[in-house]
Design a protein around this motif. Structure first.
Motif, short mmCIF file in Angstrom:
data_model
loop_
_atom_site.label_atom_id
_atom_site.label_comp_id
_atom_site.label_asym_id
_atom_site.label_seq_id
_atom_site.Cartn_x
_atom_site.Cartn_y
_atom_site.Cartn_z
N ASN A 111 0.23 12.72 3.72
CA ASN A 111 -0.69 12.73 4.85
C ASN A 111 -1.97 13.50 4.53
O ASN A 111 -2.31 14.49 5.19
N LYS A 112 -2.67 13.03 3.52
CA LYS A 112 -3.93 13.64 3.12
C LYS A 112 -4.75 12.63 2.32
O LYS A 112 -4.21 11.63 1.83
N PRO A 113 -6.05 12.86 2.17
CA PRO A 113 -6.83 12.00 1.27
C PRO A 113 -6.39 12.25 -0.16
O PRO A 113 -6.19 13.40 -0.57
N ALA A 114 -6.23 11.18 -0.92
CA ALA A 114 -5.74 11.35 -2.29
C ALA A 114 -5.97 10.09 -3.10
O ALA A 114 -6.10 8.99 -2.56
N SER A 115 -6.00 10.25 -4.42
CA SER A 115 -5.93 9.13 -5.34
C SER A 115 -4.52 8.57 -5.31
O SER A 115 -3.54 9.33 -5.34
N GLY A 116 -4.40 7.24 -5.29
CA GLY A 116 -3.08 6.62 -5.20
C GLY A 116 -2.18 6.96 -6.38
O GLY A 116 -1.00 7.24 -6.20
N THR A 117 -2.74 6.96 -7.59
CA THR A 117 -1.91 7.28 -8.75
C THR A 117 -1.53 8.76 -8.76
O THR A 117 -0.40 9.12 -9.11
N GLU A 118 -2.45 9.62 -8.36
CA GLU A 118 -2.18 11.06 -8.40
C GLU A 118 -1.15 11.47 -7.36
O GLU A 118 -0.28 12.32 -7.63
N THR A 120 -4.62 8.62 2.57
CA THR A 120 -5.82 7.89 2.97
C THR A 120 -6.87 8.08 1.89
O THR A 120 -6.59 8.57 0.79
N SER A 121 -8.10 7.66 2.17
CA SER A 121 -9.21 7.81 1.24
C SER A 121 -10.48 7.96 2.05
O SER A 121 -10.43 8.16 3.27
N ALA A 122 -11.62 7.86 1.38
CA ALA A 122 -12.88 7.95 2.12
C ALA A 122 -13.10 6.73 3.00
O ALA A 122 -13.88 6.78 3.94
N ASP A 123 -12.43 5.64 2.68
CA ASP A 123 -12.50 4.46 3.53
C ASP A 123 -11.55 4.61 4.72
O ASP A 123 -10.71 5.51 4.75
N SER A 124 -11.66 3.69 5.66
CA SER A 124 -10.78 3.68 6.83
C SER A 124 -9.50 2.95 6.46
O SER A 124 -9.33 1.78 6.77
N VAL A 125 -8.59 3.67 5.78
CA VAL A 125 -7.34 3.06 5.33
C VAL A 125 -6.18 4.02 5.53
O VAL A 125 -6.32 5.23 5.42
N LEU A 126 -5.01 3.45 5.84
CA LEU A 126 -3.75 4.18 5.84
C LEU A 126 -2.89 3.49 4.79
O LEU A 126 -2.59 2.30 4.90
N GLN A 127 -2.52 4.23 3.74
CA GLN A 127 -1.77 3.66 2.64
C GLN A 127 -0.37 4.27 2.61
O GLN A 127 -0.21 5.48 2.82
#
Length: 393
Positions: A127-134, A153-160
């Motif tokens: 539950n934080k902004p992060a690189s997907g691989t990291e 998430t990331s700088a874009d409006s996405v929930l991954q």
């Protein structure tokens, strides 16, 4: 009858060309993706973009101005209230977004996380902004031990949502993402995309699989792509274009795994006969280098892209039109990891332009591209944007 039978639209994801007039409203000051990358790299070697007229838009270190640019050139200012991928792309195809998609630089609200946990019976970690691989490297082992979902998430409006395919079966992961899509369509969340990010492997050697699935918002109105499809023209989406528009207006989708694969796929599409639009997003600039604040890697990627342009130009006939632009900035020398509010370049080329190109007036919206494409094919014009087709002579 179409003026050009084929239009090829290349979006260099995040390759902004200098601070927009309203950048301060987005907390961006002195940002300049292209300019700062060139400075950090001691100049860029991009002879093909140079010949098209890139430094005629504004001088960039290492890239000479063309005495007679091959392309028509200018820069565009975004009209919508946002600086994310979906906003930029939707505007390119004729929409204007006045209520921005929400981003979550501090992670998602606890009430949303609680709803996911209650629905799935699984705890949420990350539950934080992060690189997907990291974040997979960081939390993958805990996920495998506990079955908890990795949400980021990331700088874009996405929930991954990342999950190991042997811990959370694909059908279950997709069902979870579909639930998240349903509950985040509107305020207070208004999230642009939900992305399933399955991975495999063992701690220390995790790798994401090709079973990624995006659950995007549909554009809130018809775009130029819809108008082309309705009129019987082809709309070939290369890379993440299909996902950005949730398939709306797309007649054929071609997946890619990198910028260079994207250029391979574009060349392949251009070798085949079709009438309509090919539309590619080159995502590595943004995902691998902009967000990770890697100007050296970004510069190398720009030069590698430039080295592939002769293949594209060599396949063009007088019936082809090439449009090169971007969707926002992502200055890798700026603080944080967010996109940056910038002008974007616009280069428009056809072998038909025997005398070369010239400068076009500054565009006040990205939607001028969608309007120009609609004008070219004689289809329904988008609500926003002004065609510059008549200025291409």
């Amino acid at each position: 009858m179409a003026v050009f039978s084929r239009v090829h639209l290349i979006v260099m994801d995040s390759v902004g060309i200098g601070e927009a007039p309203d950048a301060a409203r987005f907390d961006d000051f002195g940002v300049d993706t292209f300019g700062h990358i060139a400075r950090e790299c001691g100049g860029l070697t991009m002879p093909n973009m140079a010949r098209l007229g890139l430094s005629n838009i504004r001088e960039i270190q290492g890239i000479p101005k063309a005495e007679q640019p091959m392309a028509y050139f200018t820069k565009m200012q975004e009209a919508s209230s946002g600086k994310d991928t979906m906003t930029g792309h939707w505007e390119i195809m004729g929409l204007r977004i006045d209520t921005p998609f929400r981003v979550f630089p501090e992670g998602f609200p606890q009430e949303l996380i609680t709803r996911i946990e209650e629905k799935t019976g699984r705890r949420v970690i990350g539950n934080k902004p992060a690189s997907g691989t990291e974040i997979i490297d960081e939390l993958g082992e805990e996920h495998m031990n506990t079955g908890a979902l990795i949400v980021y998430t990331s700088a874009d409006s996405v929930l991954q949502i990342a999950a190991h395919e042997q811990v959370v079966p694909l059908d279950e992961l997709y069902e979870i993402c579909e639930f998240c899509r349903k509950i985040t369509l509107e305020d207070p969340y208004m999230i642009g995309r939900i992305i399933a990010r399955p991975f495999v492997g063992e701690p220390g050697s995790f790798r994401r699989t090709a079973n990624r699935h995006d659950y995007a918002l549909k554009p809130f109105g018809p775009t130029t792509m819809n108008a082309l499809q309705d009129a019987g023209f082809e709309v070939i989406a290369i890379g993440k274009i299909y996902d950005i528009y949730d398939g709306e207006g797309v007649t054929k989708a071609v997946r890619t795994v990198s910028n260079m694969d994207g250029m391979d796929q574009l060349v392949g599409v251009m070798r085949e006969p079709f009438t309509g639009l090919s539309f590619i997003n080159l995502v590595d600039f943004d995902a691998l280098y902009g967000h990770r604040r890697d100007p050296q890697g970004y510069g190398k990627a720009l030069e590698e892209y430039d080295s592939r342009l002769p293949e594209v130009l060599g396949l063009m006939t007088e019936d082809d039109l090439l449009i090169i632009t971007a969707d926002h900035g992502n200055d890798p020398t700026y603080r944080g990891t967010d996109h940056t509010r910038e002008y974007v370049p616009l280069l428009v080329y056809s072998p038909r332009f025997a005398g070369g190109g010239r400068e076009l007036p500054l565009r006040s919206t990205f939607a001028d591209i969608g309007a120009t494409i609609a004008d070219n094919f004689g289809v329904r014009m988008p609500e926003h944007g002004t065609s510059f087709l008549a200025e291409l002579k």
